[in-house]
Design a protein around this motif. Sequence first.
Motif, PDB file in Angstrom:
ATOM      1  N   VAL A  97     106.664 -68.012 -50.868  1.00 36.72           N
ATOM      2  CA  VAL A  97     105.445 -68.797 -51.272  1.00 36.72           C
ATOM      3  C   VAL A  97     104.508 -68.204 -52.322  1.00 36.72           C
ATOM      4  N   PRO A 101     103.324 -70.912 -55.553  1.00 34.25           N
ATOM      5  CA  PRO A 101     101.908 -71.150 -54.904  1.00 34.25           C
ATOM      6  C   PRO A 101     101.742 -72.787 -54.630  1.00 34.25           C
ATOM      7  N   THR A 102     102.565 -73.773 -55.365  1.00 33.44           N
ATOM      8  CA  THR A 102     102.444 -75.037 -55.032  1.00 33.44           C
ATOM      9  C   THR A 102     103.036 -75.681 -53.938  1.00 33.44           C
ATOM     10  N   THR A 103     103.610 -74.817 -53.104  1.00 33.16           N
ATOM     11  CA  THR A 103     104.294 -75.227 -51.873  1.00 33.16           C
ATOM     12  C   THR A 103     103.477 -74.643 -50.628  1.00 33.16           C
ATOM     13  N   ARG A 104     103.662 -74.999 -49.344  1.00 29.59           N
ATOM     14  CA  ARG A 104     102.920 -74.431 -48.368  1.00 29.59           C
ATOM     15  C   ARG A 104     103.718 -73.621 -47.629  1.00 29.59           C
ATOM     16  N   TYR A 105     103.164 -72.654 -46.719  1.00 23.97           N
ATOM     17  CA  TYR A 105     103.908 -71.654 -45.972  1.00 23.97           C
ATOM     18  C   TYR A 105     105.029 -72.232 -45.284  1.00 23.97           C
ATOM     19  N   ILE A 106     104.910 -73.278 -44.560  1.00 27.07           N
ATOM     20  CA  ILE A 106     105.733 -73.929 -43.429  1.00 27.07           C
ATOM     21  C   ILE A 106     106.882 -74.450 -44.132  1.00 27.07           C
ATOM     22  N   ASN A 107     106.585 -74.972 -45.528  1.00 24.34           N
ATOM     23  CA  ASN A 107     107.916 -75.338 -46.170  1.00 24.34           C
ATOM     24  C   ASN A 107     108.814 -74.216 -46.678  1.00 24.34           C
ATOM     25  N   ASP A 477     105.145 -82.098 -40.253  1.00 20.62           N
ATOM     26  CA  ASP A 477     105.312 -80.873 -39.693  1.00 20.62           C
ATOM     27  C   ASP A 477     105.674 -80.901 -38.286  1.00 20.62           C
TER      28      ASP A 477
END
Length: 508
Positions: A97, A101-107, A477
Amino acid sequence: MERTTHLRRDLTQLPLFLLLFGAGAASMFVPAAYGVVSDQHATSQAFFYAGLLGSMVFLLIGVAHAGRSPRHGALGPLLSLFCAFVFLPAFFAVPFVEALPTTRYINAYFEMLSALTTTGATLFDDPSRLNGTLHLWRAQVGWMGGLLMWVAAVAVLAPLNLGGFEVTAQAEPGRSEGGLHSTAPLTPRQRIGRALTTLAPLYGGFTLILWIALMATGQESLDAVIHAMSVMATSGISGAAGGNGGVIAEIIMAMFMLFALSRLTFSSDTVTATTGGLRTDPEFRLGLAILALVPCVLFARHFIGAFELAVEPPLTDALAAFWGALFTVLSFLTTTGFVSDYWADARSYSGLATPGLILMGLALIGGGVATTAGGVKLLRVYALYRNALREMDQLVHPHSVSGAGLAGRRLQSGGAFIAWIFFMLFALSFAAVTLALTLSGVGFEDALVLAIASLSTTGPLVEYGAAEPIRLILLDDAAKGILSMAMVLGRLETLAIIALLTPDLWRS
């Protein structure tokens, strides 16, 4: 020399999960080095700092834990294995991540969990969104997950009669004499150490040979190593280039996929090895039978469709279609999930579309016991098949007595009953995951495909199992959380989770 031996002994006394954490932290320096070589310095820094931080945490906890005698429990290594699949992806997602940085941590967590469980489902359906270093990290995490399952099958699951060994009779690793498989009683850590020193060179050597062979066919070095690691781990993770590199590369990959059909293709620690080896191994023979039958059925279906449409396809097109079906069937049977470059020919040259239900069924059957493949496993299917033949024989000859034969001796007397229990638990898990996904807002057909893909650890089914590819990035989610739990359940299997939740087993 004495100090080195003492240090090695101190390291082996650390908790198993901490050792896995330390190994994962050290592995981050590999993509960090590749990022420097490929001029992806920001990504390289993310992996270098995460690896450095993880190594420091490992050393600090290791020093604090020094001098404590480990508690050798029967279910302790199984609990460590469960924690590794649940918590290690949270650490592996940190550099991912940071580099994206364009994605979320859960992804990022979902992506790492999918890789570590060798599922291979990806949220990033556009490969160009990830650079080469991130593609390498995904494949490397999947490769490490495959090695973890190879070692765990021998040292953790087999002694507990789990992972498919519950249906065997004197066939689990550790029954033959000498070396890794000594009959002397061993602690869980000794079993893990011996399994690692025996299997890791084989696993790494096969990967290296496949990497070199794929580069010889013309693949780029990065794509070749990603394909090599994905084939050995049956993760189905691809790089940014897409495609397999032609028929020669696919033939080489298919040869290495055969390792996932039976443990006897790379080890001789089962009782069948002394009574015929692969020639009499029920898993390998059943896998080859499925591999011969399904492509022929698909090819005949296409041939009949072409005949009805009065189309006479060239011989080369027919051969390409047959190879596309053969490679894809082997890939999904081993839960790898690679699709042949000629799969489109296999689907369309007769004007008929091949349903994804066949691929889902192959993934459900799965590969061999104690391999990196998921699914129900060929040995359990064989046990149910043998029991069905015996029941039909008794209908005709009620007082008959049958012999087990060379292949049947691998199964214990109640093996079919235990296999049926596992099959019912798998079916209940499948129904529960499907229901949970539909309640989270996923369509019923997509929920069926996602449930099978996660429980059988065959992530590419999300692209080829439904009428239209399923975009995981569009799931909410809650659905991602359900799929995450299903991937862990599919990797460890239901019986192992039940063992962890049984107080009587912990007390014993």
